[in-house]
Write a protein that holds these residues in place. Structure first.
Motif, PDB file in Angstrom:
ATOM      1  N   UNK A   2      28.761  33.568  35.028  1.00  0.00           N
ATOM      2  CA  UNK A   2      28.359  34.235  36.264  1.00  0.00           C
ATOM      3  C   UNK A   2      27.883  35.668  36.029  1.00  0.00           C
ATOM      4  N   UNK A   3      27.788  36.086  34.774  1.00  0.00           N
ATOM      5  CA  UNK A   3      27.335  37.430  34.469  1.00  0.00           C
ATOM      6  C   UNK A   3      28.432  38.406  34.120  1.00  0.00           C
ATOM      7  N   UNK A   4      29.677  37.954  34.026  1.00  0.00           N
ATOM      8  CA  UNK A   4      30.784  38.823  33.649  1.00  0.00           C
ATOM      9  C   UNK A   4      30.780  39.030  32.135  1.00  0.00           C
ATOM     10  N   UNK A   5      31.060  40.270  31.718  1.00  0.00           N
ATOM     11  CA  UNK A   5      31.248  40.562  30.302  1.00  0.00           C
ATOM     12  C   UNK A   5      32.721  40.406  29.946  1.00  0.00           C
ATOM     13  N   UNK A  19      41.368  40.368  22.336  1.00  0.00           N
ATOM     14  CA  UNK A  19      41.237  39.034  21.780  1.00  0.00           C
ATOM     15  C   UNK A  19      40.319  38.171  22.623  1.00  0.00           C
ATOM     16  N   UNK A  20      40.466  36.882  22.470  1.00  0.00           N
ATOM     17  CA  UNK A  20      39.640  35.950  23.232  1.00  0.00           C
ATOM     18  C   UNK A  20      40.171  35.815  24.651  1.00  0.00           C
ATOM     19  N   UNK A  21      39.277  35.459  25.558  1.00  0.00           N
ATOM     20  CA  UNK A  21      39.659  35.270  26.959  1.00  0.00           C
ATOM     21  C   UNK A  21      40.436  33.984  27.121  1.00  0.00           C
ATOM     22  N   UNK A  22      41.300  33.904  28.136  1.00  0.00           N
ATOM     23  CA  UNK A  22      41.945  32.620  28.436  1.00  0.00           C
ATOM     24  C   UNK A  22      40.908  31.559  28.789  1.00  0.00           C
ATOM     25  N   UNK A  23      41.286  30.316  28.601  1.00  0.00           N
ATOM     26  CA  UNK A  23      40.340  29.229  28.814  1.00  0.00           C
ATOM     27  C   UNK A  23      39.892  29.144  30.270  1.00  0.00           C
ATOM     28  N   UNK A  24      40.785  29.422  31.214  1.00  0.00           N
ATOM     29  CA  UNK A  24      40.419  29.315  32.622  1.00  0.00           C
ATOM     30  C   UNK A  24      39.591  30.491  33.107  1.00  0.00           C
ATOM     31  N   UNK A  25      39.457  31.555  32.303  1.00  0.00           N
ATOM     32  CA  UNK A  25      38.635  32.702  32.684  1.00  0.00           C
ATOM     33  C   UNK A  25      37.319  32.771  31.916  1.00  0.00           C
ATOM     34  N   UNK A  26      37.124  31.897  30.960  1.00  0.00           N
ATOM     35  CA  UNK A  26      35.878  31.916  30.209  1.00  0.00           C
ATOM     36  C   UNK A  26      34.687  31.477  31.054  1.00  0.00           C
ATOM     37  N   UNK A  27      34.927  30.756  32.148  1.00  0.00           N
ATOM     38  CA  UNK A  27      33.828  30.331  33.014  1.00  0.00           C
ATOM     39  C   UNK A  27      33.215  31.517  33.759  1.00  0.00           C
ATOM     40  N   UNK A  80      36.079  41.393  32.172  1.00  0.00           N
ATOM     41  CA  UNK A  80      37.122  40.444  32.580  1.00  0.00           C
ATOM     42  C   UNK A  80      38.501  41.001  32.251  1.00  0.00           C
ATOM     43  N   UNK A  81      38.653  41.628  31.080  1.00  0.00           N
ATOM     44  CA  UNK A  81      39.930  42.258  30.736  1.00  0.00           C
ATOM     45  C   UNK A  81      40.254  43.401  31.711  1.00  0.00           C
ATOM     46  N   UNK A  82      39.257  44.151  32.101  1.00  0.00           N
ATOM     47  CA  UNK A  82      39.481  45.229  33.066  1.00  0.00           C
ATOM     48  C   UNK A  82      39.899  44.662  34.421  1.00  0.00           C
ATOM     49  N   UNK A  83      39.276  43.557  34.844  1.00  0.00           N
ATOM     50  CA  UNK A  83      39.649  42.933  36.112  1.00  0.00           C
ATOM     51  C   UNK A  83      41.057  42.354  36.054  1.00  0.00           C
TER      52      UNK A  83
END
Length: 430
Positions: free
Chosen positions: A215-218, A203-211, A222-225
């Motif tokens: 920085x170049x994150x896909x 699904x969509x990323x959390x709001x605090x992780x969308x930033x 981000x889900x893997x991290x």
């Protein structure tokens, strides 16, 4: 003249009539289409199929397959292997191949059939058939064998009079006696709808992780991290929130963030401490604002303490307060740091609003205290009496001055590096 009709006088063979329908052959074809299997089943097989179609504890597809197995199995050897192809069983149960395997799973789950493992042929090494066997419970239920412990009427009435807890426990032990659901089909039909190895679209990323995307994150990275952070006992949200300032300035933010996840730092504690500080600062700011509002509502007013011993008067602009004690001739002015204490005392009810009675009582207490001028006049009129009462001896001023002069000379000599024996003699000439 009616030339549009089929049979008109005088036309003859110019307009041939249509072929006549062979009604006997048509009836024979219809009779063959509606024909069915006219084989007569033995009574024991017919009763077994009838019982299989009326078992309420299993789904309808399982009942149909159990009835087909009851028609196929040898009634004289109910525990023997059922020699039948899948096409024969699916045709008798009127099911597709997929529904057939689901029905087999249902019957095996409730313990009515046993599916033997598939074996290899010794010569060719090929796989053979996987035969199906009826269990002892199924044979007794279908009537192929006699029940070992038939239920009596007394046991039936006793079981009905038992508590609901016992009936529920019996239903959990024997799935055949479970009541069917009123909304969904029973059995394992829904167990494979959400397999564990299914790859779902994130699904969509959390709001605090969308930033992190800036920085170049896909998104998938981000889900893997997030999963890696969970494996290390951390939350990616807390790590990013605490280290965002350094993470945004890093040259390789992905490697830096992964190294943070592998570290032993408790980012959750740091985040909670930071939030506690922010909450404390907000509480202080709110309290200061509330105190300022309280003082602003009482500017220019006069208050007294509970014993009418001190008088508090707030200035017109609320910047300072005048506090006078009845034992002092003048009031003391306080410009800073008085508002919190004043607000606390006012909220606790230790300050009283000024009234004519309070003013008169405070003025009476102030007049009862002797002033400094009267004490000075009385001392000058009778100096011997004042000296006797005080018993104060005059200090030797000359001796004190000489002693101070000697100490100054000693200090100057010591700072200048003069010998101690010379410095010890304050009157020595160099």
């Amino acid at each position: 003249m009616l030339i549009a009709q089929r049979f008109v006088a005088g036309e003859g063979d110019d307009r041939p009539s249509p072929l006549e329908i062979d009604s006997p052959s048509l009836d024979n074809e219809a009779l063959e289409d509606f024909a069915c299997d006219r084989s007569n089943l033995p009574w024991i097989v017919f009763r077994a199929a009838h019982r299989a179609n009326h078992i309420a504890a299993i789904p309808s597809r399982s009942r149909a397959l159990l009835a087909a197995l009851a028609r196929t199995v040898d009634a004289q050897k109910p525990y023997a292997a059922i020699f039948a192809r899948r096409e024969l069983l699916t045709g008798r149960a009127l099911q597709s191949m997929r529904t057939f395997y689901r029905s087999l799973d249902d019957l095996a789950e409730v313990g009515l059939i046993v599916r033997a493992p598939q074996k290899r042929h010794g010569d060719a090494g090929l796989f053979g058939r996987a035969y199906i066997h009826l269990t002892e419970k199924a044979a007794e239920l279908l009537g192929f064998v006699e029940e070992k412990n038939p239920r009596t009427l007394a046991e039936t009435s006793k079981s009905t009079s038992e508590s609901p807890t016992n009936s529920e426990a019996d239903a959990q032990q024997d799935p055949l006696h479970m009541r069917p659901s009123a909304t969904v089909a029973d059995g394992g039909i829904y167990k494979d709808l959400f397999p564990k190895n299914q790859k779902r679209q994130p699904g969509t990323l959390p709001l605090d992780l969308q930033r992190l995307l800036s920085l170049g994150f896909h998104k998938f990275l981000v889900f893997k991290l997030m999963r890696e952070a969970k494996q290390h006992g951390k939350l990616l949200t807390e790590v990013v929130e605490v280290t965002w300032e350094h993470l945004s300035a890093a040259k390789r933010p992905i490697s830096y963030l992964r190294s943070l996840l592998r570290s032993s730092v408790d980012f959750g504690h740091q985040l909670r401490s930071h939030h506690a500080k922010i909450h404390e600062q907000r509480a202080r700011a709110n309290e200061a604002k509330a105190v300022d509002d309280l003082v602003a509502r009482h500017v220019g007013q006069v208050f007294y303490d509970e014993g009418i011993e001190r008088r508090f008067e707030i200035s017109a602009d609320g910047g300072e307060i005048a506090i006078r004690d009845y034992r002092e001739p003048r009031a003391r002015m306080s410009a800073t740091g008085w508002k919190p204490n004043f607000a606390a005392a006012l909220r606790a009810g230790r300050l009283l609003n000024a009234s004519p009675s309070h003013d008169a009582s405070f003025a009476e207490k102030c007049s009862s205290v002797p002033s400094v001028a009267s004490v000075r006049v009385r001392t000058e009129s009778d100096p011997n009496e004042g000296a006797t009462k005080s018993n104060i001896k005059p200090a030797p001023t000359a001796a004190i001055s000489a002693r101070l002069q000697d100490m100054k000379q000693l200090l100057r000599a010591t700072c200048a590096g003069v010998r101690k024996d010379v410095a010890a003699q304050p009157n020595a000439q160099t």
